[in-house]
Motif scaffolding. Structure first.
Motif, PDB file in Angstrom:
ATOM      1  N   LEU A   1      -5.947   6.934  -1.492  1.00 53.52           N
ATOM      2  CA  LEU A   1      -4.978   6.282  -2.125  1.00 53.52           C
ATOM      3  C   LEU A   1      -4.329   5.379  -1.085  1.00 53.52           C
ATOM      4  O   LEU A   1      -3.689   6.059  -0.163  1.00 53.52           O
ATOM      5  CB  LEU A   1      -4.017   7.011  -3.034  1.00 53.52           C
ATOM      6  N   TYR A   2      -4.152   3.890  -1.288  1.00 55.97           N
ATOM      7  CA  TYR A   2      -3.680   3.107  -0.469  1.00 55.97           C
ATOM      8  C   TYR A   2      -2.250   2.986  -0.846  1.00 55.97           C
ATOM      9  O   TYR A   2      -1.956   2.475  -2.115  1.00 55.97           O
ATOM     10  CB  TYR A   2      -4.222   1.916  -0.054  1.00 55.97           C
TER      11      TYR A   2
ATOM     12  N   ALA B   1       5.830   3.917   3.239  1.00 54.08           N
ATOM     13  CA  ALA B   1       5.451   3.370   2.129  1.00 54.08           C
ATOM     14  C   ALA B   1       5.788   4.537   1.122  1.00 54.08           C
ATOM     15  O   ALA B   1       5.673   4.052  -0.077  1.00 54.08           O
ATOM     16  CB  ALA B   1       3.863   3.087   2.219  1.00 54.08           C
ATOM     17  N   GLY B   2       5.636   5.847   1.309  1.00 54.61           N
ATOM     18  CA  GLY B   2       6.016   6.663   0.360  1.00 54.61           C
ATOM     19  C   GLY B   2       4.998   7.870   0.283  1.00 54.61           C
ATOM     20  O   GLY B   2       4.712   8.809  -0.726  1.00 54.61           O
ATOM     21  N   LYS B   3       4.137   7.954   1.489  1.00 56.01           N
ATOM     22  CA  LYS B   3       2.740   9.035   1.289  1.00 56.01           C
ATOM     23  C   LYS B   3       3.534  10.344   1.335  1.00 56.01           C
ATOM     24  O   LYS B   3       3.277  11.040   0.234  1.00 56.01           O
ATOM     25  CB  LYS B   3       1.970   8.726   2.671  1.00 56.01           C
ATOM     26  N   THR B   4       4.642  10.697   2.212  1.00 59.69           N
ATOM     27  CA  THR B   4       5.248  11.889   2.349  1.00 59.69           C
ATOM     28  C   THR B   4       5.979  12.268   0.953  1.00 59.69           C
ATOM     29  O   THR B   4       6.147  13.360   0.702  1.00 59.69           O
ATOM     30  CB  THR B   4       5.895  12.134   3.680  1.00 59.69           C
ATOM     31  N   THR B   5       6.630  11.106   0.724  1.00 62.00           N
ATOM     32  CA  THR B   5       7.266  11.276  -0.781  1.00 62.00           C
ATOM     33  C   THR B   5       6.548  11.923  -1.749  1.00 62.00           C
ATOM     34  O   THR B   5       7.102  12.563  -2.598  1.00 62.00           O
ATOM     35  CB  THR B   5       8.058   9.894  -1.005  1.00 62.00           C
ATOM     36  N   VAL B   6       5.137  11.612  -1.910  1.00 65.98           N
ATOM     37  CA  VAL B   6       4.461  11.796  -2.962  1.00 65.98           C
ATOM     38  C   VAL B   6       4.392  13.228  -2.978  1.00 65.98           C
ATOM     39  O   VAL B   6       4.549  14.112  -3.960  1.00 65.98           O
ATOM     40  CB  VAL B   6       3.125  11.226  -2.932  1.00 65.98           C
TER      41      VAL B   6
END
Length: 589
Positions: free
Chosen positions: A556-557, A388-393
């Motif tokens: 944050l989801y 979903a993009g958690k590590t991307t953040v």
């Protein structure tokens, strides 16, 4: 992606491009004095070695018939001196060229390694590490010899060829022309053989690169191989790649030997013709000493021609290798200090994502119009489905990648406008891969801050509850661990990596699945130590085990390219939305 396959050949079949050799002149120019001196020594050595046949001619045709024994002794002394001088100058030249070759290797590898340190994650995602190693080690070795010995030998062989031709003509013009008559035939044969020879050696390089890439991959994944009993399949793959290396090598040797075979036969034919014409057609006017001298020069005359032929192939391959080396050196550093970048001053830890959009491939966005404002000292947990993009953040926060649109601010400073060193030196980052370097445990923890004292290292280890298991090892903190920490359990590696991160005393702490491999008991102890450490620091925590993030200030989801839900643990449970269903699913399991 095709280039990320170990069994895909790199394309080395490119036209000869002189610009790569000219660019390599930068490395040659750094050692031009030694190379010019080597060339001078080589020329003197070659000239001294060619005196012998002339001395023999004089001795046989003049000194012996006239019984001039004094002159014979003098000729013998001169010949001994010329041989000694040739050997001494050749040895001096060899010494210089060994030094120059190694210095060129050092310079190219230094430039390559320094550039590799700056390349973005995407570069390593797209290429097998074994193929990168092949370029840094094998290609550089081949190129260094061509740039040092190759250039010197090329000039020297031309000089030798001209010098031998001159000495032959001084002995007898007619016989010299007979010896040179085989050159046109040899050139025709070379033109026919060289394309196949070049392709054969490039094929050897490709197959060797593939073998190295697969070997590197197999060693890294040995535990998985044994766990899934893939030994036999892997052996068959390696044997297939090894067989290809063997077959291409033998083919390359065969095509290379065709040149030597041609030179050997042509030189034999022309020398035989020279004897026939010299003894039968020229009759008694031919002096034996002259025939002996011409014969000696004839055999020597063809050796530089063979050497030049081999050097041509060396240069062709070297240019292909240089292209690959320069291709890597020219690989753009997409994440680098912007022109005029300033030092990021000491920060308090305020983080602002301002309308951030990002994609890894330039096509599919992972985040779109992402907005988030984090107060100094606030703890932020990131949860959500895989991908979903958690590590991307946190990757964007660390500026491992450049954002496509929008801004990311630290204390009001755009991170795209500050130096990477000043940014990352104020961040503590623990990624999912708890990489352990070869060395001692003390060295691995101190990697977070190289000037830390032993006491500070131990204090960091105690905070994360690593001190107990470290002291139980045979040499405590000075216990040597292997590459990737094979002596340590996954949980122990994570604790060491945690201590390393905490030792850097960061203003912003990033924990990406930091406790995923730690048992429940150790995790409870670790959480106690972390509470004091997290106080006063901005922290971003990615965790799939939701029990570890209950106390975070905000959760944050992450879903659908942005923040789907945000709040405290209790607020999100009361809302009974995405986080509620994720949490209850874990509790029920």
């Amino acid at each position: 992606m095709a280039r990320n396959k170990f069994d895909v050949d790199e394309t080395l079949e490119t036209p000869f491009n002189i610009k790569h050799l000219l660019r390599a002149g930068v490395y040659i120019g750094r050692h031009k004095k030694k190379m010019l001196l080597s060339l001078l020594y080589s020329a003197i050595s070659a000239a001294c070695s060619l005196v012998g046949p002339l001395l023999i001619q004089r001795a046989v045709d003049v000194s012996v018939p006239n019984k001039n024994y004094g002159e014979l002794v003098l000729l013998a002394v001169i010949m001994a001196a010329s041989i000694a001088a040739s050997v001494l100058f050749a040895r001096a030249r060899s010494k210089y060229m060994i030094v120059v070759g190694q210095e060129i290797i050092y310079d190219i590898r230094k430039d390559l390694f320094e550039h590799l340190q700056k390349l973005p994650f995407q570069f390593y995602d797209d290429r097998p590490h074994g193929k990168i190693l092949t370029r840094v080690i094998n290609y550089v070795n081949s190129v260094s010899d061509a740039l040092s010995n190759g250039i010197i030998n090329f000039v020297l062989e031309i000089f030798n060829l001209l010098l031998i031709a001159l000495f032959m003509l001084l002995c007898d013009v007619r016989l010299s022309l007979i010896v040179m008559a085989g050159i046109p035939l040899f050139l025709v044969i070379v033109l026919l053989i060289k394309p196949a020879q070049r392709r054969a050696w490039q094929d050897v390089s490709n197959k060797s690169s593939n073998l190295n890439a697969y070997l590197h991959e197999s060693l890294d994944g040995m535990k998985i191989t044994q766990a899934f009993t893939r030994e036999e399949e892997n052996r068959e793959i390696y044997d297939s790649l090894n067989q290809k290396c063997y077959k291409t090598w033998m083919k390359a040797q065969y095509t290379s030997n065709l040149v030597w075979y041609s030179v050997d036969n042509i030189s034999t034919w022309v020398v035989g013709a020279m004897y026939l014409i010299g003894l039968w057609m020229l009759g008694p006017a031919m002096q034996i000493g002259t025939l002996i001298a011409i014969s000696s020069y004839a055999w020597r005359f063809w050796q530089p021609i063979l050497n030049l032929s081999n050097l041509y192939n060396t240069f062709i391959n070297a240019v292909a290798y240089l292209e690959r080396i320069f291709e890597m050196i020219d690989e753009p550093v997409t994440v680098d200090d912007a022109p005029g970048a300033t030092e990021l001053p000491p920060i308090t830890g305020r983080v602002t994502f301002d309308d951030v959009t990002f994609s890894y491939d330039g096509k599919v966005n992972i985040l779109e119009h992402f907005n988030l404002d984090v107060r100094p000292g606030e703890s932020i947990a990131l949860v959500g489905p895989t991908g979903a993009g958690k590590t991307t953040v946190v990757n964007l926060l660390s500026r491992f990648y450049n954002i496509d649109r929008g801004r990311l601010l630290l204390d009001g400073h755009d991170i795209a406008e500050v130096t990477l060193h000043s940014l990352r030196s104020q961040m503590g980052i623990m990624l999912q891969d708890s990489f352990i370097f070869s060395g001692t445990i003390m060295d691995n923890i101190r990697y977070g801050r190289l000037d830390a004292t032993d006491e500070e290292v131990i204090a960091a280890a105690k905070t994360v509850r690593a001190d107990e298991f470290i002291r139980e090892m045979e040499d405590g903190y000075y216990t040597a661990v292997n590459e990737r920490g094979s002596r340590l359990s996954q949980g122990q590696k994570q604790l060491v990596a945690f201590a390393r991160t905490l030792l850097s005393d960061p203003k912003i702490l990033v924990l990406d699945e930091a406790t995923s491999s730690i048992d429940a008991k150790t995790e409870r102890l670790l959480q106690e130590g972390l509470q004091a450490l997290l106080r006063g620091r901005t922290s971003f925590i990615i965790a799939h085990r939701l029990s570890t993030i209950k106390n975070c200030d905000r959760i944050l989801y992450i879903s659908n390219k942005g923040i789907a839900e945000m709040g405290t643990h209790q607020q999100l449970l009361d809302r009974q939305g995405l986080y509620y269903h994720l949490y209850t699913a874990q509790v029920e399991n």
